[in-house]
Scaffold this motif. Structure first.
Motif: not given
Length: 279
Positions: A59, A85, A91-92, A94-96, A98-99, A102, A154
Motif C-alpha cells: 500500500t 491508500l 474512506d481511502s 476502506r476502499r483499499a 475492499a480492493r 476482492d 479492516e
C-alpha cells in the motif's frame, strides 16, 4: 496463497522522496544505494514474504511510488500488487482493503510500517514543539494512532473467524522512552499509542488465534533516506540491515501459538559516533 499486506511499503525508499532529500541530508540517486537496501524496510519485508510464497500487497499513497518495487519483485518471481491508500483518509483505507479482499482475499498477515519524519523538513531553529504547525501533529496522529486502529479494523474480523492471523506493528524507540538527541522529536510520542494498541489487541484477540506484535526497531535502518543523514556515511556499521529486520518479522509470523512473542526490540550495535535517530 497467503495474502500479506504491507502498509507503508514505500514510505522512505525513493531517492528523490521527501523523506530522503531534506535540509539535514544530501541528495542521493538509486545508483548510490545497494539493491538490498534501496527500498528500505518496506522493500525488504515485501521481498522476504514474497520469497516465502505469499501474495504481497504494497500500500502506498501513490501507486507510481511502488511501481519499481513491484517490478523488481515480479522479475524475481514474486506475486505482488500495489494499492493506493492514504492513512489520513478513512474512506481511502476502506476502499483499499475492499480492493485487496476482492482481488486477493482476506489478509493473513498485516505489517504496519508507515514512517514519518514530522518536522525534519524544518530548519533546526524551528524544531521546538511550540513552533510546529498543527498539521504536523495531525500527521503524527494519522500514522501512529488513527492509522493502525483503522487498518486493524479492516483485517481483524476475518482473522478472528478464521482462527489465525498475524499483525506486526513496526515501531521505534520513542514508543518506549523519550530521547533527546536533537530537537524535533517531541512529535514522535504518538508512537506510544501504537504500542498500547498492540497490547490491547493482544489481550482481546490472542484467544481468537490472532498474533499481535509490537516490534521496536531501536536504531537507524539502512535506507536511501538514512544514508543521506549527517554522520551516517561515516558509521555504516551503525545502520541496521533492513533484510535482517524483515527476517525477524517472518520469524514472528512463523512462531508456534504455544509460545508467542508480543513485543520484540531490535537494537543496533553501539558505535562511538552517534547517528541521528530515524523512525
Amino acid at each position: 496463497m497467503p495474502v500479506v499486506v504491507i502498509v507503508g511499503a514505500t514510505s522512505k525508499w525513493r531517492a528523490d522522496g521527501p523523506n530522503t532529500v531534506f535540509v539535514h541530508g544530501r541528495s542521493l540517486t538509486a545508483a548510490d544505494v545497494p539493491d538490498d537496501v534501496r527500498w528500505g524496510l518496506g522493500g525488504a519485508l515485501a521481498r522476504t514474504f514474497a520469497q516465502e510464497g505469499c501474495f504481497v500487497v504494497l500500500t502506498t499513497r501513490t501507486a507510481a511510488n511502488a511501481a519499481p518495487l513491484v517490478g523488481s519483485l515480479q522479475q524475481d518471481g514474486g506475486h505482488c500488487a500495489a494499492v493506493e491508500l492514504d492513512l489520513g483518509d478513512p474512506d481511502s483505507i476502506r476502499r483499499a482493503f475492499a480492493r485487496i479482499r476482492d482481488a486477493a482475499g482476506d489478509p493473513e498477515v498485516l505489517v504496519y510500517n508507515p514512517g514519518y519524519m514530522a518536522g525534519r523538513e524544518l530548519p533546526p531553529e524551528q524544531e521546538l514543539l511550540e513552533l510546529f504547525p498543527p498539521e504536523l501533529f495531525e500527521t503524527a496522529l494519522d500514522i501512529a494512532c488513527r492509522g493502525p486502529f483503522l487498518v486493524a479494523r479492516e483485517v481483524l474480523p476475518a482473522m478472528r473467524r478464521r482462527g489465525r492471523g498475524t499483525i506486526l506493528f513496526s515501531n521505534n524507540q520513542y514508543s518506549l522512552r523519550g530521547r533527546r538527541r536533537r530537537t524535533g522529536e517531541s512529535l514522535y510520542y504518538p508512537r506510544t499509542m501504537m504500542r498500547a494498541l498492540a497490547q490491547a489487541l493482544t489481550d482481546e484477540y490472542t484467544e481468537h488465534g490472532v498474533h499481535v506484535v509490537n516490534v521496536v526497531v531501536d536504531g537507524v535502518i539502512d535506507s536511501p533516506g538514512t544514508r543521506a543523514m549527517p554522520g551516517a556515511a561515516g558509521a555504516p556499521q551503525a545502520l541496521i540491515s533492513p533484510r535482517s529486520i524483515a527476517d525477524a518479522f517472518l520469524y514472528l509470523h512463523r512462531q508456534d501459538p504455544s509460545c508467542w512473542t508480543h513485543e520484540l526490540q531490535l537494537t543496533a550495535r553501539p558505535h562511538h559516533q552517534e547517528v541521528p535517530s530515524c523512525p
